[in-house]
Write a protein that holds these residues in place. Sequence first.
Motif, PDB file in Angstrom:
ATOM      1  N   ALA A 133       1.114  -3.199  -6.004  1.00  0.00           N
ATOM      2  CA  ALA A 133       0.635  -2.332  -4.920  1.00  0.00           C
ATOM      3  C   ALA A 133      -0.889  -2.379  -4.904  1.00  0.00           C
ATOM      4  CB  ALA A 133       1.109  -0.895  -5.117  1.00  0.00           C
ATOM      5  N   ALA A 134      -1.451  -2.566  -3.697  1.00  0.00           N
ATOM      6  CA  ALA A 134      -2.913  -2.694  -3.578  1.00  0.00           C
ATOM      7  C   ALA A 134      -3.595  -1.343  -3.407  1.00  0.00           C
ATOM      8  CB  ALA A 134      -3.269  -3.622  -2.415  1.00  0.00           C
ATOM      9  N   GLY A 135      -2.887  -0.278  -3.766  1.00  0.00           N
ATOM     10  CA  GLY A 135      -3.532   1.033  -3.746  1.00  0.00           C
ATOM     11  C   GLY A 135      -2.861   1.996  -2.804  1.00  0.00           C
ATOM     12  N   ALA A 191       0.861  -1.192   0.000  1.00  0.00           N
ATOM     13  CA  ALA A 191       0.000   0.000   0.000  1.00  0.00           C
ATOM     14  C   ALA A 191       0.894   1.239   0.000  1.00  0.00           C
ATOM     15  CB  ALA A 191      -0.912  -0.015   1.222  1.00  0.00           C
ATOM     16  N   LEU A 192       0.495   2.183  -0.841  1.00  0.00           N
ATOM     17  CA  LEU A 192       1.359   3.330  -1.139  1.00  0.00           C
ATOM     18  C   LEU A 192       1.096   4.455  -0.141  1.00  0.00           C
ATOM     19  CD1 LEU A 192       0.654   3.294  -4.999  1.00  0.00           C
ATOM     20  CD2 LEU A 192       2.669   2.330  -3.847  1.00  0.00           C
ATOM     21  N   ASN A 193       1.854   4.456   0.950  1.00  0.00           N
ATOM     22  CA  ASN A 193       1.713   5.622   1.825  1.00  0.00           C
ATOM     23  C   ASN A 193       2.563   6.767   1.259  1.00  0.00           C
ATOM     24  OD1 ASN A 193       4.358   5.163   2.612  1.00  0.00           O
ATOM     25  ND2 ASN A 193       3.823   4.171   4.537  1.00  0.00           N
ATOM     26  N   ARG A 194       2.390   7.935   1.843  1.00  0.00           N
ATOM     27  CA  ARG A 194       3.045   9.105   1.236  1.00  0.00           C
ATOM     28  C   ARG A 194       4.562   9.005   1.300  1.00  0.00           C
ATOM     29  NH1 ARG A 194      -1.115  11.318   3.953  1.00  0.00           N
ATOM     30  NH2 ARG A 194       0.214  12.203   5.567  1.00  0.00           N
ATOM     31  N   GLN A 195       5.069   8.456   2.417  1.00  0.00           N
ATOM     32  CA  GLN A 195       6.535   8.344   2.525  1.00  0.00           C
ATOM     33  C   GLN A 195       7.090   7.446   1.424  1.00  0.00           C
ATOM     34  OE1 GLN A 195       8.206   7.271   6.401  1.00  0.00           O
ATOM     35  NE2 GLN A 195      10.062   6.531   5.382  1.00  0.00           N
ATOM     36  N   LEU A 196       6.373   6.336   1.162  1.00  0.00           N
ATOM     37  CA  LEU A 196       6.846   5.429   0.102  1.00  0.00           C
ATOM     38  C   LEU A 196       6.945   6.182  -1.231  1.00  0.00           C
ATOM     39  CD1 LEU A 196       5.751   1.786  -0.557  1.00  0.00           C
ATOM     40  CD2 LEU A 196       5.873   3.408  -2.434  1.00  0.00           C
ATOM     41  N   PHE A 241      -1.596  -7.956  -7.262  1.00  0.00           N
ATOM     42  CA  PHE A 241      -2.497  -6.799  -7.279  1.00  0.00           C
ATOM     43  C   PHE A 241      -1.831  -5.508  -7.766  1.00  0.00           C
ATOM     44  CE2 PHE A 241      -4.090  -9.462  -3.675  1.00  0.00           C
ATOM     45  CZ  PHE A 241      -5.298  -9.835  -4.254  1.00  0.00           C
ATOM     46  N   ALA A 242      -2.487  -4.846  -8.711  1.00  0.00           N
ATOM     47  CA  ALA A 242      -2.134  -3.465  -9.080  1.00  0.00           C
ATOM     48  C   ALA A 242      -3.460  -2.721  -9.069  1.00  0.00           C
ATOM     49  CB  ALA A 242      -1.465  -3.401 -10.438  1.00  0.00           C
TER      50      ALA A 242
END
Length: 257
Positions: free
Chosen positions: A62-64, A27-32, A104-105
């Motif tokens: 990435a699942a979102g 999951a794409l957090n802002r830091q990532l 998952f993308a």
Amino acid sequence: MEFIIVTEQYAPAVALIQLNRPKELNALNRQLMEEVRDALKGLDANANVRAIIITGNEQAFAAGADIKQMADMSAIDMLLIDQFSTWDQIRKTKKPVIAAVSGFALGGGCEFAMTCDMIVASETATFGQPEIKIGTLPGAGGTQRLTRAVGKAKAMELILTGRFMPAEEALTHGLINKIVPVEMYLKEAVALAQEIARMSPVAVQLAKEAVNRSFETLLDEGLAFERKNFYLSFASADQKEGMKAFIEKRKPNYTGK
Ligand code: HXC
């Protein structure tokens, strides 16, 4: 870097960025995303790198976007945080970027893959914009890029139902470049990256710019832009080398100048 692993020479002239939050399905957090932006900036400026691959793991590209990070935010929080300036910087990467996708993308993960220049997928890759199921809609380009890639009817269906699209369907509708067995998707992306890395990096950069321009402009302006980049390539030593090598029936030796 906490959430990504960067390998500058994963293969000769090919860098790899691996998203590394496996427990959260990347999951794409802002830091990532900020780490990805910083890594891409560094690799773009690194003369030893000619192509970049972004991947996750077998289970998930990435699942979102990170739903837990977003859930309680207000619209004004969103406005002030301005996370999409990070995405805008990512999409301005000059070198070719290939997404190697397995599993998952979804949501921001699908949008992130679409932000890349090409997508190599494993048989298990699954694409989708399921934001509608959680009361929102794509925010990082999904309504625009998916529509341009697969057409209005398919994009509308996927975005309004949130249905996941298997790799085969994504290939049929032009979203991705190829599908290979799971054990091959990264190798296949590397092979594609290496093929591009053998070309003149100047010509690759100019060509990428020109293709991307086709999404931004009318045909007349796009043609003028292409023409300028074509002329500009004739200022490079690589163009002289490439054409000379053809005439002399030998392989070119591109220096990136
Ligand atoms: C935060 C997530 C996540 C996400 C998965 N996880 N997706 N955390 N944000 N987007 C976490 C789960 O909470 C769980 O953690 C762990 O990853 C494993 O997920 P499960 O759901 O247990 O796995 P599974 O049953 O295999 O289901 C996989 C899945 C499902 C179908 C991908 O996780 C899912 O639907 N995820 C959300 C997909 C989605 O809606 N994406 C769009 C997000 S909005 P725990 O700790 O509970 O074990 C978006 C907007 C983009 O992307 C625009 C702005 C950038």
